[in-house]
Design a protein around this motif. Structure first.
Motif, PDB file in Angstrom:
ATOM      1  N   MET A 286       0.859  -1.194   0.000  1.00 52.84           N
ATOM      2  CA  MET A 286       0.000   0.000   0.000  1.00 52.84           C
ATOM      3  C   MET A 286       0.888   1.234   0.000  1.00 52.84           C
ATOM      4  O   MET A 286       2.036   1.160  -0.433  1.00 52.84           O
ATOM      5  CB  MET A 286      -0.971  -0.058   1.179  1.00 52.84           C
ATOM      6  CG  MET A 286      -2.028  -1.141   0.994  1.00 52.84           C
ATOM      7  SD  MET A 286      -3.461  -0.946   2.050  1.00 52.84           S
ATOM      8  CE  MET A 286      -2.904  -1.767   3.528  1.00 52.84           C
ATOM      9  N   SER A 287       0.370   2.345   0.483  1.00 55.23           N
ATOM     10  CA  SER A 287       1.099   3.612   0.402  1.00 55.23           C
ATOM     11  C   SER A 287       1.271   4.264   1.764  1.00 55.23           C
ATOM     12  O   SER A 287       0.581   3.927   2.727  1.00 55.23           O
ATOM     13  CB  SER A 287       0.350   4.579  -0.520  1.00 55.23           C
ATOM     14  OG  SER A 287       0.285   4.068  -1.825  1.00 55.23           O
ATOM     15  N   VAL A 288       2.189   5.227   1.799  1.00 57.32           N
ATOM     16  CA  VAL A 288       2.410   6.101   2.944  1.00 57.32           C
ATOM     17  C   VAL A 288       2.033   7.504   2.482  1.00 57.32           C
ATOM     18  O   VAL A 288       2.639   8.034   1.554  1.00 57.32           O
ATOM     19  CB  VAL A 288       3.883   6.083   3.408  1.00 57.32           C
ATOM     20  CG1 VAL A 288       4.085   7.024   4.582  1.00 57.32           C
ATOM     21  CG2 VAL A 288       4.342   4.672   3.722  1.00 57.32           C
ATOM     22  N   LEU A 289       1.007   8.084   3.104  1.00 62.17           N
ATOM     23  CA  LEU A 289       0.589   9.455   2.808  1.00 62.17           C
ATOM     24  C   LEU A 289       1.382  10.383   3.716  1.00 62.17           C
ATOM     25  O   LEU A 289       1.464  10.153   4.925  1.00 62.17           O
ATOM     26  CB  LEU A 289      -0.906   9.601   3.094  1.00 62.17           C
ATOM     27  CG  LEU A 289      -1.516  10.988   2.941  1.00 62.17           C
ATOM     28  CD1 LEU A 289      -2.929  10.868   2.403  1.00 62.17           C
ATOM     29  CD2 LEU A 289      -1.529  11.749   4.248  1.00 62.17           C
ATOM     30  N   VAL A 290       2.007  11.419   3.133  1.00 63.53           N
ATOM     31  CA  VAL A 290       2.790  12.381   3.911  1.00 63.53           C
ATOM     32  C   VAL A 290       2.355  13.786   3.526  1.00 63.53           C
ATOM     33  O   VAL A 290       2.275  14.118   2.341  1.00 63.53           O
ATOM     34  CB  VAL A 290       4.311  12.222   3.664  1.00 63.53           C
ATOM     35  CG1 VAL A 290       5.101  13.218   4.501  1.00 63.53           C
ATOM     36  CG2 VAL A 290       4.763  10.800   3.938  1.00 63.53           C
ATOM     37  N   LEU A 291       2.066  14.591   4.540  1.00 58.83           N
ATOM     38  CA  LEU A 291       1.742  16.011   4.366  1.00 58.83           C
ATOM     39  C   LEU A 291       2.704  16.831   5.206  1.00 58.83           C
ATOM     40  O   LEU A 291       3.001  16.452   6.345  1.00 58.83           O
ATOM     41  CB  LEU A 291       0.324  16.310   4.871  1.00 58.83           C
ATOM     42  CG  LEU A 291      -0.832  15.854   4.038  1.00 58.83           C
ATOM     43  CD1 LEU A 291      -2.118  15.892   4.853  1.00 58.83           C
ATOM     44  CD2 LEU A 291      -0.961  16.748   2.826  1.00 58.83           C
ATOM     45  N   ARG A 292       3.172  17.960   4.674  1.00 59.22           N
ATOM     46  CA  ARG A 292       4.014  18.883   5.430  1.00 59.22           C
ATOM     47  C   ARG A 292       3.492  20.299   5.236  1.00 59.22           C
ATOM     48  O   ARG A 292       3.253  20.716   4.100  1.00 59.22           O
ATOM     49  CB  ARG A 292       5.463  18.825   4.959  1.00 59.22           C
ATOM     50  CG  ARG A 292       6.220  17.623   5.413  1.00 59.22           C
ATOM     51  CD  ARG A 292       7.677  17.630   4.915  1.00 59.22           C
ATOM     52  NE  ARG A 292       8.106  16.263   4.700  1.00 59.22           N
ATOM     53  CZ  ARG A 292       7.907  15.563   3.590  1.00 59.22           C
ATOM     54  NH1 ARG A 292       7.322  16.104   2.554  1.00 59.22           N
ATOM     55  NH2 ARG A 292       8.316  14.310   3.507  1.00 59.22           N
ATOM     56  N   ARG A 293       3.334  21.006   6.362  1.00 55.74           N
ATOM     57  CA  ARG A 293       2.940  22.417   6.334  1.00 55.74           C
ATOM     58  C   ARG A 293       3.741  23.161   7.383  1.00 55.74           C
ATOM     59  O   ARG A 293       4.018  22.634   8.454  1.00 55.74           O
ATOM     60  CB  ARG A 293       1.456  22.605   6.648  1.00 55.74           C
ATOM     61  CG  ARG A 293       0.525  22.248   5.513  1.00 55.74           C
ATOM     62  CD  ARG A 293      -0.920  22.578   5.851  1.00 55.74           C
ATOM     63  NE  ARG A 293      -1.177  23.988   6.012  1.00 55.74           N
ATOM     64  CZ  ARG A 293      -1.458  24.827   5.025  1.00 55.74           C
ATOM     65  NH1 ARG A 293      -1.527  24.404   3.786  1.00 55.74           N
ATOM     66  NH2 ARG A 293      -1.679  26.092   5.264  1.00 55.74           N
ATOM     67  N   SER A 294       4.079  24.391   7.069  1.00 58.74           N
ATOM     68  CA  SER A 294       4.785  25.249   8.009  1.00 58.74           C
ATOM     69  C   SER A 294       3.769  26.168   8.685  1.00 58.74           C
ATOM     70  O   SER A 294       2.855  26.686   8.034  1.00 58.74           O
ATOM     71  CB  SER A 294       5.832  26.080   7.268  1.00 58.74           C
ATOM     72  OG  SER A 294       6.520  26.914   8.169  1.00 58.74           O
ATOM     73  N   TYR A 295       3.938  26.362   9.983  1.00 58.06           N
ATOM     74  CA  TYR A 295       3.041  27.206  10.773  1.00 58.06           C
ATOM     75  C   TYR A 295       3.838  28.303  11.462  1.00 58.06           C
ATOM     76  O   TYR A 295       4.948  28.043  11.953  1.00 58.06           O
ATOM     77  CB  TYR A 295       2.309  26.369  11.834  1.00 58.06           C
ATOM     78  CG  TYR A 295       1.370  25.363  11.221  1.00 58.06           C
ATOM     79  CD1 TYR A 295       0.057  25.684  10.948  1.00 58.06           C
ATOM     80  CD2 TYR A 295       1.817  24.081  10.898  1.00 58.06           C
ATOM     81  CE1 TYR A 295      -0.802  24.767  10.358  1.00 58.06           C
ATOM     82  CE2 TYR A 295       0.960  23.154  10.317  1.00 58.06           C
ATOM     83  CZ  TYR A 295      -0.339  23.505  10.054  1.00 58.06           C
ATOM     84  OH  TYR A 295      -1.181  22.596   9.470  1.00 58.06           O
ATOM     85  N   ASP A 296       3.272  29.500  11.516  1.00 56.57           N
ATOM     86  CA  ASP A 296       3.894  30.614  12.219  1.00 56.57           C
ATOM     87  C   ASP A 296       3.628  30.454  13.710  1.00 56.57           C
ATOM     88  O   ASP A 296       2.808  31.157  14.301  1.00 56.57           O
ATOM     89  CB  ASP A 296       3.352  31.957  11.708  1.00 56.57           C
ATOM     90  CG  ASP A 296       3.783  32.246  10.288  1.00 56.57           C
ATOM     91  OD1 ASP A 296       4.889  31.818   9.908  1.00 56.57           O
ATOM     92  OD2 ASP A 296       3.017  32.893   9.554  1.00 56.57           O
ATOM     93  N   ALA A 297       4.303  29.487  14.300  1.00 56.23           N
ATOM     94  CA  ALA A 297       4.133  29.173  15.719  1.00 56.23           C
ATOM     95  C   ALA A 297       5.375  28.435  16.188  1.00 56.23           C
ATOM     96  O   ALA A 297       6.054  27.780  15.404  1.00 56.23           O
ATOM     97  CB  ALA A 297       2.897  28.291  15.919  1.00 56.23           C
ATOM     98  N   SER A 298       5.642  28.546  17.472  1.00 55.12           N
ATOM     99  CA  SER A 298       6.751  27.783  18.052  1.00 55.12           C
ATOM    100  C   SER A 298       6.327  26.321  18.154  1.00 55.12           C
ATOM    101  O   SER A 298       5.128  26.007  18.124  1.00 55.12           O
ATOM    102  CB  SER A 298       7.074  28.318  19.448  1.00 55.12           C
ATOM    103  OG  SER A 298       6.001  28.007  20.339  1.00 55.12           O
ATOM    104  N   PRO A 299       7.291  25.404  18.290  1.00 57.29           N
ATOM    105  CA  PRO A 299       6.914  24.004  18.486  1.00 57.29           C
ATOM    106  C   PRO A 299       5.981  23.817  19.689  1.00 57.29           C
ATOM    107  O   PRO A 299       5.028  23.042  19.617  1.00 57.29           O
ATOM    108  CB  PRO A 299       8.262  23.293  18.699  1.00 57.29           C
ATOM    109  CG  PRO A 299       9.241  24.141  17.958  1.00 57.29           C
ATOM    110  CD  PRO A 299       8.753  25.553  18.159  1.00 57.29           C
ATOM    111  N   GLU A 300       6.227  24.529  20.795  1.00 60.45           N
ATOM    112  CA  GLU A 300       5.371  24.412  21.986  1.00 60.45           C
ATOM    113  C   GLU A 300       3.945  24.871  21.697  1.00 60.45           C
ATOM    114  O   GLU A 300       2.982  24.225  22.106  1.00 60.45           O
ATOM    115  CB  GLU A 300       5.953  25.206  23.159  1.00 60.45           C
ATOM    116  CG  GLU A 300       7.162  24.576  23.787  1.00 60.45           C
ATOM    117  CD  GLU A 300       6.841  23.331  24.607  1.00 60.45           C
ATOM    118  OE1 GLU A 300       5.678  23.126  25.016  1.00 60.45           O
ATOM    119  OE2 GLU A 300       7.781  22.541  24.839  1.00 60.45           O
TER     120      GLU A 300
END
Length: 190
Positions: free
Chosen positions: A22-36
């Motif tokens: 099957m497959s691996v679905l990967v999404l990446r988005r950048s957010y204007d926020a700290s990791p916390e």
């Protein structure tokens, strides 16, 4: 700029092969926020309900969770503020979801990986029937809107239920364009 265009450009989409065939679905988005800050938005039930779904359960590693009207599962990894790993149990099947948060300057990149999934459920099945890709991505877009202060007050399920025809048509159009972007990703694997 056009919001749909921005959504399509601001998301990295990837479909990789999984050992199961099957497959691996990967999404990446950048957010204007700290990791916390991003961590709190995706793990605090009072914040999660504003942009995603109500959640109940024992929300720690080894605990079980249930999303209202959706999947449930077990929280297998919880490493604040960088990694959540969980089982995703829905419709009699089980898969794995990992959320990774990585600092990127003053922003944080969220990577969502869902596997194994059949590639044919990633694009929309029909108008108004979101596929897995659009479903996850619409959630990540709502997260960005939440962090920017652009969502109505209250629970997401309530303001979505109260949305008018124009708002629902706009959401459907966005989901359709996201699905089209996933169709291109799938087509690029051939």
């Amino acid at each position: 700029m056009n919001k749909i265009f921005d959504i399509l450009q601001d998301t990295d989409r990837e479909l990789r092969d999984h050992p199961s065939g099957m497959s691996v679905l990967v999404l990446r988005r950048s957010y204007d926020a700290s990791p916390e800050e991003l961590w709190d938005a995706i793990t605090d039930p009072q914040r999660l309900v504003r942009w995603f779904l109500p959640i109940t359960g024992d929300l720690r590693a080894g605990g079980r969770f249930q999303l209202e009207g959706n999947a449930g599962g077990e929280i297998r990894q919880c490493e604040r503020p960088s990694l959540i790993g969980l089982s995703w149990e829905s419709g009699g099947s089980s898969s794995e979801v990992h959320l990774r948060l990585t600092p990127a300057g003053e922003a944080t990149v969220l990577e969502l990986e869902h596997a194994p999934v059949p590639a044919e459920i990633v694009p929309n099945a029909a108008p108004g029937v979101w596929g897995l890709g659009a479903g996850w991505e619409m959630g990540l877009v709502a997260l960005a809107d939440y962090l920017a202060g652009d969502l109505p007050e209250g629970r997401a399920v309530d303001w979505i239920a109260a949305a008018g025809p124009e708002q629902m048509a706009a959401a459907s159009a966005t989901a359709d364009q996201i699905s089209d972007a996933w169709v291109k990703v799938i087509g690029g694997r051939s």
